[in-house]
Motif scaffolding. Structure first.
Motif, PDB file in Angstrom:
ATOM      1  N   ALA A   1       5.180  -4.245   7.607  1.00 54.58           N
ATOM      2  CA  ALA A   1       4.136  -4.147   8.628  1.00 54.58           C
ATOM      3  C   ALA A   1       3.935  -5.557   9.205  1.00 54.58           C
ATOM      4  N   ASP A   2       2.952  -5.714  10.116  1.00 55.27           N
ATOM      5  CA  ASP A   2       2.833  -6.969  10.853  1.00 55.27           C
ATOM      6  C   ASP A   2       1.763  -7.925  10.332  1.00 55.27           C
TER       7      ASP A   2
ATOM      8  N   GLU B   1      -3.123   0.968   7.526  1.00 53.06           N
ATOM      9  CA  GLU B   1      -3.294   1.579   6.213  1.00 53.06           C
ATOM     10  C   GLU B   1      -4.357   0.782   5.476  1.00 53.06           C
TER      11      GLU B   1
ATOM     12  N   ARG C   1       4.389  -2.710   3.388  1.00 49.16           N
ATOM     13  CA  ARG C   1       4.386  -4.027   2.723  1.00 49.16           C
ATOM     14  C   ARG C   1       4.137  -5.130   3.750  1.00 49.16           C
ATOM     15  N   VAL C   2       3.512  -6.191   3.307  1.00 51.96           N
ATOM     16  CA  VAL C   2       3.439  -7.444   4.060  1.00 51.96           C
ATOM     17  C   VAL C   2       3.444  -8.570   3.029  1.00 51.96           C
TER      18      VAL C   2
ATOM     19  N   ARG D   1       0.288  -2.438  11.673  1.00 54.79           N
ATOM     20  CA  ARG D   1       1.425  -2.645  12.579  1.00 54.79           C
ATOM     21  C   ARG D   1       0.863  -2.749  13.983  1.00 54.79           C
TER      22      ARG D   1
ATOM     23  N   LEU E   1       0.866  -1.178   0.000  1.00 53.73           N
ATOM     24  CA  LEU E   1       0.000   0.000   0.000  1.00 53.73           C
ATOM     25  C   LEU E   1       0.906   1.231   0.000  1.00 53.73           C
TER      26      LEU E   1
ATOM     27  N   LEU F   1      -3.328  -3.143   5.839  1.00 53.35           N
ATOM     28  CA  LEU F   1      -2.038  -3.528   6.407  1.00 53.35           C
ATOM     29  C   LEU F   1      -1.926  -2.857   7.770  1.00 53.35           C
TER      30      LEU F   1
ATOM     31  N   SER G   1      -0.539   1.328  13.887  1.00 55.40           N
ATOM     32  CA  SER G   1      -0.919   2.026  12.648  1.00 55.40           C
ATOM     33  C   SER G   1      -1.664   1.058  11.729  1.00 55.40           C
TER      34      SER G   1
END
Lengths: 115, 115
Positions: free
Chosen positions: B51-52, B90, A91-92, B9, A7, B7, B88
């Motif tokens: 991200a997570d 997105e 990103r993931v 975190r 994203l 996405l 966070s």
């Protein structure tokens, strides 16, 4: 299967035609020996505060992801076309369920209750 | 078709079991009268700085997206289970191509060149 998800937010002065050109280059990307299912698009504006674009790429496994990630044309698009437009990128990469009833991820609730 | 992409975190002290419980609740979500294809998972650690977790949801159209977004159980999961874990989030909703040769988004490059 692995789903790679990106994203991004673009800087204020960015021309959206430049963004679309970068996304179209990704849609046309072919990586030797690797099958990818790539979808990319700009945000539809259905919700305040959203990022500006999304890319999702389905790949067979970690090896395919690495080949995609390191591919020269992909790097050219990422670093040369899209990167300069972006103010932030998230990103993931996550695992999609392998075959099996739950793998479709599909659910269909009963008939909508009349309000 | 619309693909909703999220996405997130999570805060440092978060127990990953709590994150997985929230993602599993999403996987089991059924929205009355709406077919959704939902995939959710934690990042695989293939790339630094990611991200997570990610959630992708495919829906028929804007109306289906609204029904999903406003669904009481979805809101409970989002606000009660996942929201408190996140530092966070997105989001983007973008259009998937309708049927047609390009719609699959699949490309397969020629045989990999031997290095």
């Amino acid at each position: 299967m692995i789903r790679n998800v990106v994203l991004g937010r673009v800087s204020d002065e960015v021309d959206l035609a430049a963004l679309e050109a970068g996304l179209q280059a990704l849609r046309e990307l072919a990586v030797p020996g690797v099958e990818i299912e790539l979808h990319a698009g700009v945000d539809l504006g259905l919700r305040a505060g959203n990022a500006d674009f999304a890319v999702t790429v389905d790949l067979a496994d970690e090896e395919a992801y690495r080949a995609y990630d390191e591919n020269a044309e992909h790097r050219r698009i990422r670093l040369g076309l899209l990167g300069p437009l972006c103010s932030s990128i998230e990103r993931v990469q996550f695992r999609l369920p392998t075959a099996g009833p739950a793998s479709s991820g599909r659910t269909m609730g009963g008939p909508a209750r009349t309000r």
